[in-house]
Design a protein around this motif. Structure first.
Motif, short mmCIF file in Angstrom:
data_model
loop_
_atom_site.label_atom_id
_atom_site.label_comp_id
_atom_site.label_asym_id
_atom_site.label_seq_id
_atom_site.Cartn_x
_atom_site.Cartn_y
_atom_site.Cartn_z
N PHE B 42 4.17 -5.54 -4.38
CA PHE B 42 3.57 -5.38 -3.19
C PHE B 42 2.64 -6.35 -2.58
CE2 PHE B 42 5.24 -1.21 -3.27
CZ PHE B 42 5.18 -0.53 -4.48
N THR B 90 11.13 3.41 3.69
CA THR B 90 9.78 3.29 4.54
C THR B 90 9.30 2.12 4.40
OG1 THR B 90 8.36 4.22 2.90
CG2 THR B 90 9.50 5.93 3.99
N GLU B 92 6.55 1.37 3.24
CA GLU B 92 5.79 1.31 1.90
C GLU B 92 6.53 0.85 1.12
OE1 GLU B 92 3.55 3.28 4.79
OE2 GLU B 92 5.35 4.36 3.76
N ASP B 93 7.84 0.55 1.23
CA ASP B 93 8.94 -0.14 0.37
C ASP B 93 8.82 -1.60 0.48
OD1 ASP B 93 10.72 2.93 0.54
OD2 ASP B 93 9.78 2.10 -1.38
N THR B 94 8.06 -2.17 1.64
CA THR B 94 8.03 -3.51 1.82
C THR B 94 7.42 -4.15 0.56
OG1 THR B 94 7.91 -3.31 4.05
CG2 THR B 94 7.00 -5.32 3.13
#
Lengths: 110, 123
Positions: B42, B90, B92-94
């Motif tokens: 992340f 979403t 958040e998967d970046t």
């Protein structure tokens, strides 16, 4: 938050010994091997220590690992400027049936 | 010398499927001692293991609980590669997505890594 707990940062002067601790539980560190990875900005992590205290070929013996109970540590002796990097601990977790990492410790050479 | 070469798009729209491929050279996806993993990092630097595929007389897959309902890892023996599919993404998967080999020094040692693919989930 990560399953394995590491301090976010550590530092030392050239030549010093720096130790990074990794705390877990009976389902991960307490019952499985610990691995350590070194990562420089913009590159993939590199395996530094496997099976708690073994070094892959090419890793200097300045790097050493140990494990006791549900905690593990990575020691860097004779700290050099090129050791400035992020260090991650990792282990299999039997309860999660998956691999877990620590949040990473950024080592700064002062 | 074992190498892993990743390919796939760097931009995925929300609710769509993220698809990445990891081509293996110098080893075999059907190896009886290796496992082939996907790991992501992340923007906060945290690493998350997503899952793995491996062959031990038959194919096995293990997935992280956090993505189990959305993930598929497949192997392609004809092309000696494996792939990741993550559905319903979403923002958040970046993350930077890596493929990695394990099994050289034990069961959970990631000793060879791909170059990483920066994946951004955005409309």
């Amino acid at each position: 938050q990560s399953v394995l707990t590491q301090p976010p940062s550590a530092s030392g002067t050239p030549g010093q010994r720096v130790t990074i601790f990794c705390s877990g539980s009976s389902s991960n560190i307490g019952s499985n091997y610990v691995y350590w990875y070194q990562q420089f900005p913009g590159t993939a992590p590199k395996l530094l220590i496997y099976r708690n205290n073994q070094r892959p070929s090419g890793v200097p013996d300045r790097f050493s690992g140990s494990k006791s109970g549900t905690s593990a540590s990575l020691a860097i002796s004779g700290l050099r400027s090129e050791d400035e990097a992020d260090y991650y601990c990792g282990a299999w977790d039997d309860s999660l049936s998956g691999y877990v990492f620590g949040i990473g410790t950024k080592v700064t050479v002062l | 010398q074992v190498q892993l070469q990743q390919s796939g798009p760097g931009l995925v729209k929300p609710s769509q499927t993220l698809s990445l491929t990891c081509a293996i050279s110098g080893d075999s996806v059907s190896s009886n001692s290796a496992a082939w993993n996907w790991i992501r990092q992340f923007p906060s630097r945290g690493l998350e293991w997503l899952g793995r595929t491996y062959y031990r007389s038959k194919w096995y897959n293990d997935y992280a609980i956090s993505v189990k309902s959305r993930i598929t890892i497949n192997s392609d023996t004809s092309k000696n590669q494996f792939s990741l599919q993550l559905n319903s993404v979403t923002p958040e998967d970046t993350a930077v997505y890596y493929c990695a080999r394990s099994g050289s020094y034990g069961n959970n040692d990631f000793d060879i890594w791909g170059q990483g693919t920066v994946v951004t989930v955005s409309s």
